[in-house]
Design a protein around this motif. Sequence first.
Motif, PDB file in Angstrom:
ATOM      1  N   UNK A 124       0.827  -1.195   0.000  1.00 33.91           N
ATOM      2  CA  UNK A 124       0.000   0.000   0.000  1.00 33.91           C
ATOM      3  C   UNK A 124       0.864   1.249   0.000  1.00 33.91           C
ATOM      4  N   UNK A 125       0.547   2.175   0.897  1.00 34.25           N
ATOM      5  CA  UNK A 125       1.328   3.409   1.038  1.00 34.25           C
ATOM      6  C   UNK A 125       2.182   3.280   2.295  1.00 34.25           C
ATOM      7  N   UNK A 126       3.479   3.433   2.144  1.00 34.84           N
ATOM      8  CA  UNK A 126       4.375   3.342   3.287  1.00 34.84           C
ATOM      9  C   UNK A 126       5.065   4.683   3.511  1.00 34.84           C
ATOM     10  N   UNK A 127       5.328   4.978   4.777  1.00 35.53           N
ATOM     11  CA  UNK A 127       5.994   6.230   5.149  1.00 35.53           C
ATOM     12  C   UNK A 127       7.090   5.943   6.154  1.00 35.53           C
ATOM     13  N   UNK A 128       8.192   6.638   6.021  1.00 34.59           N
ATOM     14  CA  UNK A 128       9.253   6.593   7.014  1.00 34.59           C
ATOM     15  C   UNK A 128       9.790   7.991   7.235  1.00 34.59           C
TER      16      UNK A 128
END
Lengths: 115, 116
Positions: free
Chosen positions: A3-7
């Motif tokens: 899906x959409x990943x954020x770091x």
Amino acid sequence: NAGVTQTPKFRILKIGQSMTLQCAQDMNHNYMYWYRQDPGMGLKLIYYSVGAGITDKGEVPNGYNVSRSTTEDFPLRLELAAPSQTSVYFCASSYSGLAGGNEQFFGPGTRLTVL
Amino acid sequence: AQTVTQSQPEMSVQEAETVTLSCTYDTSENNYYLFWYKQPPSRQMILVIRQEAYKQQNATENRFSVNFQKAAKSFSLKISDSQLGDTAMYFCAFIDSGGSNYKLTFGKGTLLTVNP
């Protein structure tokens, strides 16, 4: 699909520092967005992109920059962090434009504190 | 400019009961979409339900349904048989179908707590 990943998930910055919030999606979506969410408020659009190489400002772009070199990635750059940028940042994507009622898919967010 | 108002900052409901979250909006446009998004404590926002303005029939998704009153510019969300997993912040959102493809307007949210 991830899906959409954020770091990262959390980050504390000192005033004047810079950082990049990473966002990636694996759904082959054309549209990507960056929002900030302040306490007790709805989401405010910072920047958006309609495809690789194309970005534009949203409601609250000051103090931020973006790039979109690939379909998958849409990093948000904070230059010279200020306490007013303390917020939760969400990246989102959609296959096409929102005016057609299309669903946005959101990442888990990055909680940023500027001290 | 469009605005979205959620007048209930917080609500609570007992498990298995029904609760209604209110949303009103202001627009001069005739065709648009309305959404309810859910943001659980884990923070990842997900779409609950959407409604196109020209469709008179209220949208339904399992235990979630809306009461769309176009003339009154009202778009409330009804959750039936509330479950503990429904505890979340709920955001109402609006977009003009004939406008820009990115300008989604969000309300400030309603924090719903489902009590056991």
